[in-house]
Design an enzyme around this catalytic site. Structure first.
Site, PDB file in Angstrom:
ATOM      1  N   CYS A 193      29.869  13.775  64.424  1.00  0.00           N
ATOM      2  CA  CYS A 193      28.733  14.514  64.968  1.00  0.00           C
ATOM      3  C   CYS A 193      27.903  13.661  65.921  1.00  0.00           C
ATOM      4  O   CYS A 193      27.523  14.113  67.004  1.00  0.00           O
ATOM      5  CB  CYS A 193      27.854  15.047  63.841  1.00  0.00           C
ATOM      6  SG  CYS A 193      27.564  13.865  62.512  1.00  0.00           S
ATOM      7  N   HIS A 221      20.236  15.096  62.643  1.00  0.00           N
ATOM      8  CA  HIS A 221      20.022  13.730  63.087  1.00  0.00           C
ATOM      9  C   HIS A 221      19.054  13.765  64.270  1.00  0.00           C
ATOM     10  O   HIS A 221      19.048  14.730  65.043  1.00  0.00           O
ATOM     11  CB  HIS A 221      21.321  13.101  63.611  1.00  0.00           C
ATOM     12  CG  HIS A 221      22.447  13.036  62.634  1.00  0.00           C
ATOM     13  ND1 HIS A 221      22.355  12.440  61.405  1.00  0.00           N
ATOM     14  CD2 HIS A 221      23.730  13.475  62.716  1.00  0.00           C
ATOM     15  CE1 HIS A 221      23.527  12.502  60.789  1.00  0.00           C
ATOM     16  NE2 HIS A 221      24.377  13.139  61.551  1.00  0.00           N
TER      17      HIS A 221
HETATM   18  N1  LIG Z   1      28.888  16.868  57.181  1.00  0.00           N
HETATM   19  C1  LIG Z   1      28.740  16.291  58.319  1.00  0.00           C
HETATM   20  O1  LIG Z   1      27.613  16.046  58.717  1.00  0.00           O
HETATM   21  C2  LIG Z   1      29.900  15.927  59.182  1.00  0.00           C
HETATM   22  C3  LIG Z   1      29.720  15.934  60.578  1.00  0.00           C
HETATM   23  C4  LIG Z   1      30.810  15.621  61.399  1.00  0.00           C
HETATM   24  C5  LIG Z   1      31.997  15.232  60.829  1.00  0.00           C
HETATM   25  N2  LIG Z   1      32.115  15.194  59.466  1.00  0.00           N
HETATM   26  C6  LIG Z   1      33.413  14.787  58.944  1.00  0.00           C
HETATM   27  O2  LIG Z   1      34.078  15.952  58.539  1.00  0.00           O
HETATM   28  C7  LIG Z   1      34.891  15.670  57.405  1.00  0.00           C
HETATM   29  C8  LIG Z   1      34.521  16.608  56.311  1.00  0.00           C
HETATM   30  O3  LIG Z   1      33.169  16.387  55.957  1.00  0.00           O
HETATM   31  P1  LIG Z   1      32.311  17.493  55.218  1.00  0.00           P
HETATM   32  O4  LIG Z   1      30.889  17.107  55.403  1.00  0.00           O
HETATM   33  O5  LIG Z   1      32.729  18.855  55.619  1.00  0.00           O
HETATM   34  O6  LIG Z   1      32.703  17.202  53.711  1.00  0.00           O
HETATM   35  P2  LIG Z   1      32.508  18.175  52.480  1.00  0.00           P
HETATM   36  O7  LIG Z   1      32.462  17.307  51.284  1.00  0.00           O
HETATM   37  O8  LIG Z   1      31.394  19.141  52.710  1.00  0.00           O
HETATM   38  O9  LIG Z   1      33.847  19.037  52.470  1.00  0.00           O
HETATM   39  C9  LIG Z   1      35.086  18.482  52.197  1.00  0.00           C
HETATM   40  C10 LIG Z   1      35.922  19.513  51.494  1.00  0.00           C
HETATM   41  O10 LIG Z   1      37.224  18.991  51.297  1.00  0.00           O
HETATM   42  C11 LIG Z   1      37.626  19.234  49.971  1.00  0.00           C
HETATM   43  N3  LIG Z   1      38.609  18.234  49.568  1.00  0.00           N
HETATM   44  C12 LIG Z   1      38.468  17.169  48.768  1.00  0.00           C
HETATM   45  N4  LIG Z   1      39.632  16.520  48.631  1.00  0.00           N
HETATM   46  C13 LIG Z   1      40.530  17.189  49.364  1.00  0.00           C
HETATM   47  C14 LIG Z   1      41.911  17.028  49.595  1.00  0.00           C
HETATM   48  N5  LIG Z   1      42.572  16.013  49.072  1.00  0.00           N
HETATM   49  N6  LIG Z   1      42.516  17.892  50.412  1.00  0.00           N
HETATM   50  C15 LIG Z   1      41.845  18.908  50.977  1.00  0.00           C
HETATM   51  N7  LIG Z   1      40.551  19.136  50.763  1.00  0.00           N
HETATM   52  C16 LIG Z   1      39.897  18.278  49.966  1.00  0.00           C
HETATM   53  C17 LIG Z   1      36.351  19.204  49.177  1.00  0.00           C
HETATM   54  O11 LIG Z   1      36.492  19.937  47.975  1.00  0.00           O
HETATM   55  C18 LIG Z   1      35.370  19.872  50.132  1.00  0.00           C
HETATM   56  O12 LIG Z   1      35.360  21.261  49.985  1.00  0.00           O
HETATM   57  C19 LIG Z   1      34.671  14.191  57.113  1.00  0.00           C
HETATM   58  O13 LIG Z   1      35.639  13.441  57.809  1.00  0.00           O
HETATM   59  C20 LIG Z   1      33.336  13.938  57.705  1.00  0.00           C
HETATM   60  O14 LIG Z   1      33.153  12.589  58.027  1.00  0.00           O
HETATM   61  C21 LIG Z   1      31.102  15.572  58.653  1.00  0.00           C
END
Ligand SMILES: NC(=O)c1ccc[n+]([C@@H]2O[C@H](COP(=O)([O-])OP(=O)(O)OC[C@H]3O[C@@H](n4cnc5c(N)ncnc54)[C@H](O)[C@@H]3O)[C@@H](O)[C@H]2O)c1
Ligand SMILES: NC(=O)c1ccc[n+]([C@@H]2O[C@H](COP(=O)([O-])OP(=O)(O)OC[C@H]3O[C@@H](n4cnc5c(N)ncnc54)[C@H](O)[C@@H]3O)[C@@H](O)[C@H]2O)c1
Ligand SMILES: NC(=O)c1ccc[n+]([C@@H]2O[C@H](COP(=O)([O-])OP(=O)(O)OC[C@H]3O[C@@H](n4cnc5c(N)ncnc54)[C@H](O)[C@@H]3O)[C@@H](O)[C@H]2O)c1
Ligand SMILES: NC(=O)c1ccc[n+]([C@@H]2O[C@H](COP(=O)([O-])OP(=O)(O)OC[C@H]3O[C@@H](n4cnc5c(N)ncnc54)[C@H](O)[C@@H]3O)[C@@H](O)[C@H]2O)c1
Lengths: 336, 336, 336, 336
Positions: C139, C219
């Site tokens: 992000c 942010h």
């Molecule tokens: N939340 C943010 O602010 C944000 C912003 C940009 C990028 N990201 C990136 O996006 C990715 C996801 O982040 P998020 O915030 O959505 O996380 P999150 O924890 O909200 O969601 C992750 C999901 O994946 C599931 N999960 C767990 N283990 C798994 C597996 N082995 N296989 C498939 N699914 C599985 C979890 O149950 C959950 O529903 C990360 O790489 C994070 O760094 C997050």
């Protein structure tokens, strides 16, 4: 002179150490640390002897240039009482060590009641006889015991119902949440806090419901007690005013929450801005029929500290409970 | 012996009073309050004489049972210097009264620079000559001046760019926000903080951008300085380590933010957990080319306090700036 | 018609799924969940086919009465592209599975850059040729790339210095702190965010310093860019106004932070109050000499979402980058 | 077709406008604004006719390029019912204007009960006859009425005791605190919320104690009700499950607070993440003897919205209460 050691020099341990060091009838032999962080360095500056809580960390202290007086085993051999202030659950793991050294021990409220011969609160628990170990109950249980004991003695408690709005973490715990949320924790009601009060006040009927809020300063209790008698509001205020470990926040003092409470504690010259007393808003105390209501704030880092001092005397001293409380209050300055 | 009064016994005033009372060459004649709240009661317990800041409030103190030594007019007549610690902007309204009593005055950073003969910072401002009034600059400006002065002296500051993440309110101010938001405040960049630094360091080119965050403990500065010379990272660390009012937070000390910083201050035995020094994370200091980066935390309630003491001496004392700073540091325990 | 699956239906996954489902040239085949929580139930209500992310969790869904369309293996066989939205670092563990199924994959910014053939940002990254996998950058990196690309193209970026005041956790993460603290994270400067920008804009010199604050909404970036040319403030405003994924917050709109920004997004009828655009305060944009300053807010949950859609087309579609961006913006309503 | 206007397009007003616009038997004639901020601009984008709430602001809208359909007086003449959504206390100042135009009016809970012919809650208040004005009670009172009405009908309420942990401000109110404090507000117990419930349920004995916490998302109620009968825990759960405006949060859904609740609402496709229902944690519901306990969360911005729609029908429609509730629920999607 009772020789005392503190195992675990964190939020509670550092306060217990200071309080023990202030007692004329006690000697603080030393405190333990697991790592040479700012707390360890400050302990040395304060003149406290430092011991390694874990044998394999000795080198780390040497690397950091902090002098050790020995390890936990050395400390245990040198004291009459060890006060365990390790994190919740770690006391249980430390117990065999204390027993192997035959060192009477005091545990904190993060441990199960079964860890010790008895649970302790200076105001409310039964007399201690022949105990080799005590558990000072948690900050919330301590505060509830102090409040319910006089109410039960004077008016009889038919039933107490308390909502605990707990702080999410201590000021130094930046990894604790929640942010922008109030979380039922546990989501089931009643919570375990009521039964914990019964380790002190066996017969008092008390139900608790617990929430976690994004604050670090204090817990807030919203209290309802259905009494057996019908005192007036003024009588209850008078009763609580008479308790040395309850502070009745005066109306019109401009004290509206944890921030101003701690500011006032500092204004009074108290180290760390500590509030050892239950802080009850006087104007919140109200009796309607047999129903008593009030709000109290509890400084989670501080209220158990005088109780630990009294627990040391209960275990290894030769004075009465009343005398102990009086000494502790006098030396620390408890009572506003 | 310089006789000093404090007009406005709030967050800053109570700390200035304590600091003045700790000086062997000063006498704290008294402090004023507008209302008989917990701060007034605690001032009396501390042994400070209490004066009514406003004539029409005298009765309120009597009703509350708090003894007054007089009103502001009486205090002004009894002191050599009055330190105005009234809320931002109120100092301006108080000025004619001080002038009518011919009492030299020190104002705080919430006032416009024009209020006084000169703006003051013990480390960085020009020598004071023939001044009848001084303005101790704000907490943020004080911290920036302390940091930029040695950098400019040693390496030359080509340009400084600082993001100020300011606390939303002091711990005792429950009516201040934001909750769950970081607010550009002001939304225009650069903010007024840069020009305020120029009231102390006239020639340093500094641009500031200011935000407001939901915290009460400290301000956090994210600092970039483009230097004229190219010192090494280690040289800059050494330079800042040599400054008595800058605390270099050691790596691996486990100090990660305002909570642990204040915990450490309390561990050191400091009243109110006060941090009079700029707190700079040692590991954050990094020079790349001519670009220096670092993070510093500023205890808004405390950093101006030793500066006020030095300002009193600049106005009414007979010792040099260096001697004054040394005395203040010694008596308060400034310098970690 | 590109068939797309989403592996990991959390904060990012649910938004990517909705965005894919809204594309006329894509079909959302299904989403995976690890456990049958509220998100799984809501996915089914939305009409999305649900797959078990882990084989050993199938029974848990059955117990909860939630119908599964299969497991991850089934989903991988049915799609042209899988979008991995598992937690940071888990994508790396999932990669062998995708490769075993020969399914082109898109990863998120929580993974190392080495995980994919290229890092992707629709506005700023180099053309994609013959890639089997892409990483949509984080992000913060997405937002910085969108901002720096046009500045570099129009005026040349000599050096960018950015302070990132990051949200402590997403609104649904109650176990994340800090409470009442702003934490340098990492405490070393510059942080890794600058180098991450270089996976998109290889040649731009950018230093970042990162803090963590007790907010969940967005942010906040405090940006300084030393440009090679000297545009006027108005020219920069005009330039940024022309970018479809940058929203210039008008002066006098009454938008002062994340709360009002999201309120406005909801007012515009946007689901989840999502802000896919960098939100730049127009009045904060200021050029002094060659120094540009501005504040931008970044909705961490949303800004990468349109980028994921464009990444799908970059990997499996047959339209140009410009055409893809135009379609994504049109279907989602990106651009205020 | 009932013609409706909304006077005051803020947090409540914008939601009421959307809800009215969604009713087949109502026409939203327009909304008023006092200034041309983002809300006004968004209202126009949504296709709502905009009126100046105050005559002297007409020019400000013109300057901002926002088209007005007229002023409040014009709107009042064009509608059958005006819904006043001005800030707390301003409704009282607006009343003479509505009366001068002979326009039936609905007020919000920030006004005194005396402002209107009757206080209103669709589930719990007495039938409305011949009223020219109604007051939809506050968010907290609405939620308490919805909960207590079925309990009283089925089991009899002997006494209800509720601790209200209120949000400090709405997400868009950055000037509201507290930060890092939980504040008794009012410090006297019981608070005014109990008597306000009695404007709806005249005979129910309910005592409330109110706190203010540093959150923006929802209020949290810790509820105790001493019943006259002794239902089982399961019976109470069943009873509440049957209420259309109460959502029983399932155990094991992973919903732990306001953040996940709103995330779930958005997952369900709800605009603004609005939760019109009381959200009661199913596992928190517990009956012990005649004592019922539970936690409920209340979305302060949303729960009164369906009530306003029903209030419009109560004042100007020709359908029964039940029919109105059914229509409102159907059109908005109330009931999870
Ligand atoms: N939340 C943010 O602010 C944000 C912003 C940009 C990028 N990201 C990136 O996006 C990715 C996801 O982040 P998020 O915030 O959505 O996380 P999150 O924890 O909200 O969601 C992750 C999901 O994946 C599931 N999960 C767990 N283990 C798994 C597996 N082995 N296989 C498939 N699914 C599985 C979890 O149950 C959950 O529903 C990360 O790489 C994070 O760094 C997050
Ligand atoms: N913090 C509170 O609010 C509070 C209030 C009342 C009771 N308690 C109880 O007091 C106890 C201590 O809590 P705390 O808040 O002071 O924790 P803390 O984390 O602040 O301090 C614990 C200290 O113990 C040290 N430690 C870790 N492992 C150890 C070991 N094996 N042996 C010795 N020391 C070890 C840690 O390094 C740390 O310094 C817990 O049982 C807790 O439940 C805490
Ligand atoms: N709090 C900070 O973070 C901080 C830091 C540096 C400088 N300052 C500056 O210090 C000054 C005082 O700020 P503060 O935070 O201590 O404010 P404060 O509100 O905590 O204290 C001000 C005190 O002045 C009293 N007062 C009000 N009107 C008065 C009057 N007419 N005469 C005398 N006293 C009066 C108030 O009752 C209060 O006790 C301001 O100029 C402020 O900008 C504050
Ligand atoms: N926000 C809540 O949590 C909540 C919940 C239930 C009930 N209420 C009640 O609803 C009412 C509105 O509250 P809100 O939170 O929507 O307030 P708000 O401040 O969000 O909105 C009020 C709107 O009215 C406008 N306004 C100001 N003066 C006006 C005037 N003279 N005429 C017409 N409009 C004027 C303001 O510009 C603003 O747009 C209050 O009575 C409040 O107590 C609020």
């Amino acid at each position: 002179m009772t020789r005392v050691g503190v195992n675990g020099y964190g939020t509670i341990g550092k306060r217990v150490a200071d309080a023990v060091a202030a007692q004329p009838d006690m000697e603080l032999v030393g405190v333990t640390k697991t790592s040479p962080d700012y707390g360890a360095e400050a302990a040395l500056r304060r003149g406290y002897d430092l011991y390694a809580a874990l044998d394999d960390r000795v080198a780390a202290f040497e690397d950091a240039g902090l002098d050790l007086a020995g390890t936990l085993a050395d400390l245990l051999d040198a004291v009459d009482v060890i006060v365990d202030c390790a994190p919740s659950g770690v006391g249980e793991r430390n117990r065999p060590t204390y027993e192997a050294h035959d060192t009477p021990a005091i545990y904190q409220g993060g441990e199960d009641a079964a860890i010790a011969d008895a649970s302790f609160n200076a105001r409310a628990s039964a007399p201690i006889r022949n105990a080799d170990s005590l558990r000072v109950v948690s900050c919330n249980t301590t505060a509830l015991s102090r409040l319910l004991a006089p109410l039960d003695e004077s008016y009889g408690v038919e039933k107490a119902r308390v909502t605990l709005v707990r702080r999410g973490g201590d000021p130094s715990e930046t990894n604790r949440g929640p942010i922008n949320d109030v979380v039922p924790d546990p989501a089931t009601v009643p919570s375990h806090h009521g039964p914990d009060v019964n380790t002190i006040l066996g017969d008092v009927d008390v139900d608790t419901a617990a929430l976690k809020a994004p604050v670090t300063g204090m817990h807030t209790h919203s209290v309802n007690v259905t009494l057996e008698a019908k005192p007036t509001t003024e009588e209850v205020r008078e009763l609580l005013r008479g308790e040395t470990r309850i502070f009745l926040i005066p109306e019109d003092a401009g004290i509206d929450g944890a921030g101003t409470l701690k500011d006032y504690a500092s204004d009074l010259g108290r180290a760390r801005g500590d509030l050892w007393e239950n802080c009850v808003w006087e104007e919140s105390i109200r009796v309607q029929g047999r129903d008593l209501y009030l709000f109290q704030n509890v400084h989670q880092e501080a209220d158990v500290v005088p109780e630990n001092v009294d627990a040391v005397r209960a275990l290894a001293g030769d004075v009465s409970r009343e005398e102990s409380v009086a000494r502790t209050n006098e030396t620390l300055g408890v009572g506003i």
